[in-house]
Write an enzyme that holds these catalytic residues in place. Structure first.
Site, PDB file in Angstrom:
ATOM      1  N   ARG A 169     -39.794 -23.464   3.450  1.00 35.88           N
ATOM      2  CA  ARG A 169     -41.710 -23.602   3.826  1.00 35.88           C
ATOM      3  C   ARG A 169     -41.539 -24.564   4.418  1.00 35.88           C
ATOM      4  O   ARG A 169     -42.455 -24.688   5.864  1.00 35.88           O
ATOM      5  CB  ARG A 169     -42.251 -23.351   2.531  1.00 35.88           C
ATOM      6  CG  ARG A 169     -41.640 -21.981   1.626  1.00 35.88           C
ATOM      7  CD  ARG A 169     -42.127 -21.862   0.257  1.00 35.88           C
ATOM      8  NE  ARG A 169     -43.336 -21.804  -0.081  1.00 35.88           N
ATOM      9  CZ  ARG A 169     -43.890 -21.884  -0.724  1.00 35.88           C
ATOM     10  NH1 ARG A 169     -43.176 -21.346  -2.086  1.00 35.88           N
ATOM     11  NH2 ARG A 169     -45.779 -21.191  -1.007  1.00 35.88           N
TER      12      ARG A 169
ATOM     13  N   THR B  18     -40.208 -15.464  -2.578  1.00 35.70           N
ATOM     14  CA  THR B  18     -39.100 -15.171  -2.197  1.00 35.70           C
ATOM     15  C   THR B  18     -38.595 -14.147  -2.394  1.00 35.70           C
ATOM     16  O   THR B  18     -37.980 -14.233  -3.409  1.00 35.70           O
ATOM     17  CB  THR B  18     -38.281 -16.573  -1.651  1.00 35.70           C
ATOM     18  OG1 THR B  18     -39.123 -18.035  -1.127  1.00 35.70           O
ATOM     19  CG2 THR B  18     -36.877 -16.490  -0.591  1.00 35.70           C
TER      20      THR B  18
ATOM     21  N   LEU C 128     -35.121 -19.073  -7.163  1.00 35.38           N
ATOM     22  CA  LEU C 128     -35.914 -18.630  -6.121  1.00 35.38           C
ATOM     23  C   LEU C 128     -37.837 -18.847  -5.883  1.00 35.38           C
ATOM     24  O   LEU C 128     -37.791 -18.292  -6.844  1.00 35.38           O
ATOM     25  CB  LEU C 128     -35.886 -16.878  -5.926  1.00 35.38           C
ATOM     26  CG  LEU C 128     -34.491 -17.129  -4.316  1.00 35.38           C
ATOM     27  CD1 LEU C 128     -34.121 -15.129  -4.472  1.00 35.38           C
ATOM     28  CD2 LEU C 128     -33.817 -18.021  -3.589  1.00 35.38           C
ATOM     29  N   ASP C 129     -38.389 -19.233  -4.950  1.00 34.03           N
ATOM     30  CA  ASP C 129     -39.514 -18.916  -5.356  1.00 34.03           C
ATOM     31  C   ASP C 129     -40.466 -17.669  -5.307  1.00 34.03           C
ATOM     32  O   ASP C 129     -39.849 -16.484  -5.259  1.00 34.03           O
ATOM     33  CB  ASP C 129     -40.087 -19.882  -4.131  1.00 34.03           C
ATOM     34  CG  ASP C 129     -40.000 -21.027  -3.844  1.00 34.03           C
ATOM     35  OD1 ASP C 129     -39.412 -21.910  -5.027  1.00 34.03           O
ATOM     36  OD2 ASP C 129     -40.327 -21.689  -2.715  1.00 34.03           O
ATOM     37  N   THR C 130     -41.616 -17.520  -6.178  1.00 33.06           N
ATOM     38  CA  THR C 130     -41.707 -16.066  -6.321  1.00 33.06           C
ATOM     39  C   THR C 130     -42.540 -15.515  -5.145  1.00 33.06           C
ATOM     40  O   THR C 130     -41.873 -14.198  -5.287  1.00 33.06           O
ATOM     41  CB  THR C 130     -43.019 -16.870  -7.294  1.00 33.06           C
ATOM     42  OG1 THR C 130     -42.545 -17.262  -8.408  1.00 33.06           O
ATOM     43  CG2 THR C 130     -44.283 -15.228  -7.504  1.00 33.06           C
TER      44      THR C 130
END
Length: 224
Positions: A148, A53, A49-51
């Protein structure tokens, strides 16, 4: 930093907090390293997961299990669902967002009109306040920054996602909401309501998330 959702023989599922790195960087432990330290076991990443998220993350407990999960992800047999919030009026309120993705500037990506190896995202949305919509997102592919980019491409960048033009907020409003898969013959389903963020925890958002609490059963568009 995280909450353990399920601790199974072959894997562990956690809920990652928002604004927490997946990998260690800047001298601080990422969520995977912290989990390994806390549990005193070696873990194997099979997705990330992105930071910004928050939400559900799965780690395998062995290289064999990791290989099996990686194969399931590759074959799109693990279905993830996300929720997001965005301000403004989208070009469409539900449907599909499809197109190739290409690197852009400042570590950003952009959605192209071409369809060679496209990112595919299905979504529903619901107004929860004046000028604010909640989105339920079903990615059919696993591209970097896919969700995104998808929402930015229809004119509604995710709230708090300033890299893609989202308005500044108390957090990035993207959350890994649900995981569905069959592993070694057994079906698993996990759901995790977002617990941080003024807008995610507002009554209208909570009410809509309850309506979407079994996303697998919703009337998604048929895949071509």
């Amino acid at each position: 930093m995280y909450q353990i959702i399920a601790d199974e023989t072959d894997f562990i599922v956690i809920a990652k907090s928002h604004n927490v790195h997946f990998h260690s960087q800047d001298g601080s432990a990422g969520v995977m390293a912290r989990l390994e330290q806390d549990l005193h076991i070696k873990l194997f990443s099979v997705h990330r997961l992105d930071t910004l998220t928050s939400g559900l993350l799965l780690f395998a407990k062995s290289s064999l299990a990791a290989a099996e999960f990686t194969q399931l992800f590759t074959e799109h047999k693990i279905q993830k669902y996300y929720v997001a919030l965005a301000k403004g009026k989208p070009k469409k309120k539900q449907g599909s967002i499809t197109g190739d993705m290409a690197k852009s500037r400042r570590s950003m990506y952009k959605l192209m009109r071409t369809m060679v190896n496209p990112a595919q995202t299905q979504f529903f949305s619901q107004s929860i306040a004046e000028g604010l919509r909640l989105y339920l997102l079903k990615p059919l592919s696993g591209k970097t920054h896919q969700l995104r980019v998808a929402l930015a491409s229809i004119g509604v960048p995710i709230l708090g996602d300033q890299l893609y033009g989202g308005e500044e907020s108390d957090r990035g409003y993207l959350h890994a909401f649900s995981l569905h898969f069959i592993f070694r013959g057994k079906a698993y389903q996990y759901i995790n309501q977002p617990v941080s963020g003024t807008h995610f925890t507002a009554p209208e958002a909570v009410k809509q998330l309850q309506i979407w609490s079994d996303p697998e059963t919703l009337d998604w568009p048929k895949q071509k």
